[in-house]
Write an enzyme that holds these catalytic residues in place. Structure first.
Site, PDB file in Angstrom:
ATOM      1  N   TYR A  51      39.989 -26.727 -28.032  1.00  0.00           N
ATOM      2  CA  TYR A  51      41.249 -27.206 -28.598  1.00  0.00           C
ATOM      3  C   TYR A  51      41.112 -28.674 -28.933  1.00  0.00           C
ATOM      4  O   TYR A  51      40.762 -29.477 -28.070  1.00  0.00           O
ATOM      5  CB  TYR A  51      42.411 -26.993 -27.627  1.00  0.00           C
ATOM      6  CG  TYR A  51      43.448 -26.073 -28.221  1.00  0.00           C
ATOM      7  CD1 TYR A  51      44.183 -26.489 -29.336  1.00  0.00           C
ATOM      8  CD2 TYR A  51      43.656 -24.793 -27.736  1.00  0.00           C
ATOM      9  CE1 TYR A  51      45.104 -25.641 -29.934  1.00  0.00           C
ATOM     10  CE2 TYR A  51      44.576 -23.942 -28.327  1.00  0.00           C
ATOM     11  CZ  TYR A  51      45.303 -24.373 -29.428  1.00  0.00           C
ATOM     12  OH  TYR A  51      46.201 -23.532 -30.021  1.00  0.00           O
ATOM     13  N   GLU A  53      43.546 -30.612 -31.151  1.00  0.00           N
ATOM     14  CA  GLU A  53      44.666 -31.064 -31.989  1.00  0.00           C
ATOM     15  C   GLU A  53      44.587 -32.565 -32.191  1.00  0.00           C
ATOM     16  O   GLU A  53      44.313 -33.315 -31.251  1.00  0.00           O
ATOM     17  CB  GLU A  53      45.999 -30.691 -31.333  1.00  0.00           C
ATOM     18  CG  GLU A  53      46.352 -29.232 -31.537  1.00  0.00           C
ATOM     19  CD  GLU A  53      47.663 -28.845 -30.874  1.00  0.00           C
ATOM     20  OE1 GLU A  53      48.201 -29.641 -30.090  1.00  0.00           O
ATOM     21  OE2 GLU A  53      48.142 -27.735 -31.146  1.00  0.00           O
ATOM     22  N   ASP A 197      43.613 -28.156 -57.694  1.00  0.00           N
ATOM     23  CA  ASP A 197      43.167 -27.106 -56.768  1.00  0.00           C
ATOM     24  C   ASP A 197      41.876 -26.541 -57.357  1.00  0.00           C
ATOM     25  O   ASP A 197      41.895 -25.704 -58.242  1.00  0.00           O
ATOM     26  CB  ASP A 197      44.256 -26.034 -56.659  1.00  0.00           C
ATOM     27  CG  ASP A 197      43.819 -24.851 -55.802  1.00  0.00           C
ATOM     28  OD1 ASP A 197      42.656 -24.808 -55.361  1.00  0.00           O
ATOM     29  OD2 ASP A 197      44.658 -23.947 -55.594  1.00  0.00           O
ATOM     30  N   THR A 223      39.056 -24.293 -51.359  1.00  0.00           N
ATOM     31  CA  THR A 223      38.482 -23.428 -50.327  1.00  0.00           C
ATOM     32  C   THR A 223      37.016 -23.820 -50.165  1.00  0.00           C
ATOM     33  O   THR A 223      36.457 -24.531 -51.000  1.00  0.00           O
ATOM     34  CB  THR A 223      38.523 -21.953 -50.755  1.00  0.00           C
ATOM     35  OG1 THR A 223      37.866 -21.843 -52.023  1.00  0.00           O
ATOM     36  CG2 THR A 223      39.948 -21.445 -50.896  1.00  0.00           C
ATOM     37  N   LYS A 226      33.994 -20.042 -51.608  1.00  0.00           N
ATOM     38  CA  LYS A 226      33.728 -19.493 -52.942  1.00  0.00           C
ATOM     39  C   LYS A 226      32.425 -20.080 -53.485  1.00  0.00           C
ATOM     40  O   LYS A 226      31.378 -19.874 -52.880  1.00  0.00           O
ATOM     41  CB  LYS A 226      34.958 -19.707 -53.821  1.00  0.00           C
ATOM     42  CG  LYS A 226      36.182 -18.953 -53.269  1.00  0.00           C
ATOM     43  CD  LYS A 226      37.451 -19.187 -54.065  1.00  0.00           C
ATOM     44  CE  LYS A 226      38.630 -18.470 -53.399  1.00  0.00           C
ATOM     45  NZ  LYS A 226      39.912 -18.754 -54.069  1.00  0.00           N
ATOM     46  N   ARG A 232      34.730 -19.322 -44.495  1.00  0.00           N
ATOM     47  CA  ARG A 232      36.110 -19.178 -44.983  1.00  0.00           C
ATOM     48  C   ARG A 232      36.915 -20.347 -44.457  1.00  0.00           C
ATOM     49  O   ARG A 232      37.044 -20.536 -43.241  1.00  0.00           O
ATOM     50  CB  ARG A 232      36.734 -17.881 -44.490  1.00  0.00           C
ATOM     51  CG  ARG A 232      36.005 -16.642 -44.876  1.00  0.00           C
ATOM     52  CD  ARG A 232      36.892 -15.430 -44.802  1.00  0.00           C
ATOM     53  NE  ARG A 232      37.730 -15.366 -45.968  1.00  0.00           N
ATOM     54  CZ  ARG A 232      37.313 -14.943 -47.153  1.00  0.00           C
ATOM     55  NH1 ARG A 232      36.077 -14.525 -47.336  1.00  0.00           N
ATOM     56  NH2 ARG A 232      38.137 -14.926 -48.174  1.00  0.00           N
TER      57      ARG A 232
HETATM   58  C1  LIG Z   1      41.174 -18.565 -53.643  1.00  0.00           C
HETATM   59  C2  LIG Z   1      42.184 -19.572 -54.080  1.00  0.00           C
HETATM   60  C3  LIG Z   1      43.134 -20.086 -53.186  1.00  0.00           C
HETATM   61  C4  LIG Z   1      43.395 -19.471 -51.827  1.00  0.00           C
HETATM   62  O1  LIG Z   1      42.447 -19.500 -50.901  1.00  0.00           O
HETATM   63  P1  LIG Z   1      42.576 -18.639 -49.547  1.00  0.00           P
HETATM   64  O2  LIG Z   1      41.476 -19.204 -48.741  1.00  0.00           O
HETATM   65  O3  LIG Z   1      42.426 -17.219 -49.944  1.00  0.00           O
HETATM   66  O4  LIG Z   1      43.934 -18.926 -48.957  1.00  0.00           O
HETATM   67  C5  LIG Z   1      43.962 -21.107 -53.610  1.00  0.00           C
HETATM   68  N1  LIG Z   1      43.873 -21.591 -54.878  1.00  0.00           N
HETATM   69  C6  LIG Z   1      43.003 -21.092 -55.774  1.00  0.00           C
HETATM   70  C7  LIG Z   1      42.966 -21.663 -57.141  1.00  0.00           C
HETATM   71  C8  LIG Z   1      42.147 -20.051 -55.409  1.00  0.00           C
HETATM   72  O5  LIG Z   1      41.314 -19.540 -56.323  1.00  0.00           O
END
Ligand SMILES: *Cc1c(COP(=O)(O)O)cnc(C)c1O
Length: 414
Positions: A51, A53, A197, A223, A226, A232
């Protein structure tokens, strides 16, 4: 693994099944990838139990000496990778990173401008089924009907009309370059923040093969699982002036204790992404996507917007008299894994869709080159054109096994 096989044979068998599925399929889901064993090892480590925080040097628990080391490594490597002043590596997922970014700068009911879900955007960019669309007044921009590329004129006129506090750039199924400089200019003209994003493009950006938002963005979210090829999870980058607002918004605003094991795995991932070989990998991801899209176009399929500038592209399957869902199911039956996807101005519901989305990060991690990518493209076209021909489908299954057999999943990336 042998311990798990004894203590919990049911879960063990499911994991073994998943490993075999990943090994024996051609995975073309644009948001999936294979991590290194080093990433997996960090994620399965003793940091699971801790933990922590708070932030390095300012924790609410004792015993955070090594948690601080991994979080500092992750933050420093991430800042270096993207050239931003401040990093927060605690968000558990992409949606939670976006949630924390919104919490930091807008109040419920405030206006945000983002990309339409059915033209490439993400659920967390204002869909009514997501918290984002329920808490904020989202206004959406889309693509031009002819070019199928972002209509920057529309972005500008919507911004003038609605005066958003944040403009969100980034998408989940938009194959072209995004003009971040142009979006910065629009944001400045209405005094909005520019939030990028980059969940899908982060690896390509780090590898230098996609436009770099860092000079233009106030906030960047992403993220890590990807194109970045990490565990993850997610992160937020921002200018120094927003650092404390973002940190407070992640913890305690949106989350409790950080997942230190995942943060260790993020640190490993960022370390891998800083190596020169990562640039070569991303360059190959892009080459493979372009080679596949071009091969399919040559075979008469319609590629949305005519091609791609990144790791993914969309195939319009309406000309083949099928739907995205039926096409993805058919491909899965021969071991090729894709997903149905809306195409711009689609009339079918999202889970059916008139297209399939194809991405090359995972096959490129298995060292597929452009010739392999073109073989996969021809295979897909042949299957989609002959959905009822058992001989074609059987031939495709054999070819998928030959391709996956020739490209083992690497244990480590150098
Ligand atoms: C995949 C994705 C997310 C979300 O990611 P998670 O880890 O599944 O919550 C947010 N924004 C975009 C543009 C994405 O492609």
């Amino acid at each position: 693994m042998s311990l798990l096989s004894q203590s919990d044979p049911e879960v063990f068998a499911a994991i073994e099944g998943e490993e075999a599925r990943q090994r024996d399929s051609i995975i073309l889901i644009a948001s999936e990838n294979y991590t290194s064993r080093a990433v997996m090892e960090a994620q399965g480590s003793a940091l699971t139990e801790k933990y922590a925080e708070g932030y390095p040097g300012r924790r609410y628990y004792a015993g955070c000496e090594f948690a601080d080391v991994v979080e500092d490594l992750a933050r420093d490597r991430l800042k270096e990778l993207f050239g931003m002043e401040h990093a927060n590596v605690q968000p558990h997922s992409g949606v939670q990173a976006n949630m924390a970014a919104y919490f930091a700068f807008v109040k419920p009911g405030d206006t945000i401008l983002g990309m339409r879900l059915d033209q490439g955007g993400h659920l967390s960019h204002g869909s009514p089924v997501s918290f984002s669309g329920q808490y904020y007044k989202f206004v959406s921009y889309g693509v031009d009907r002819e070019t199928e590329m972002i209509d920057y004129g529309e972005v500008e006129s919507l911004a003038r009309e609605h005066r958003p506090k944040i403009i969100v750039a980034g998408a989940s199924s938009y194959p072209r370059s995004i003009d971040f400089e142009n979006l910065r200019r629009v944001a400045d003209s209405v005094d909005a923040l520019l939030m990028v994003d980059m969940a899908h493009y982060a690896g390509l950006i780090a590898g230098g093969v996609y436009p770099d938002p860092a000079p233009y963005a106030d906030i960047m979210t992403s993220t890590t699982q990807k194109t970045l090829r990490g565990p993850r999870g997610a992160f937020i980058l921002c200018k120094q002036e927003y650092a404390s607002a973002i940190d407070r918004s992640v913890f305690p605003g949106a989350q409790g204790g950080p997942m230190m094991h995942t943060i260790a795995a993020k640190a490993v991932c960022f370390g891998e992404a800083l190596r020169p070989s990562f640039r070569a990998y991303q360059d190959q991801v892009l080459r493979n996507a372009r080679a596949m899209a071009a091969e399919m176009a040559e075979d008469g399929l319609r590629i949305v917007s005519g091609g791609t500038d990144c790791h993914l592209f969309l195939v319009d399957v309406t000309t083949l008299d099928t739907t995205g869902k039926a096409a993805a199911d058919l491909l899965e039956s021969v071991g090729i894994i894709t997903n149905p996807n809306a195409i711009p101005f689609d009339e079918l519901p999202p889970r059916v869709g008139s297209g399939i989305r194809i991405g090359t990060p995972a096959i490129t991690s298995r060292n597929f080159d452009e010739d392999d990518a073109r073989s996969v493209a021809r295979l897909i076209t042949r299957v989609l054109r002959n959905p009822e021909d058992e001989a074609v489908l059987e031939g495709a299954r054999v070819e998928v096994q030959a391709l996956t057999g020739a490209h083992p999943i690497p244990e480590l990336f150098d």
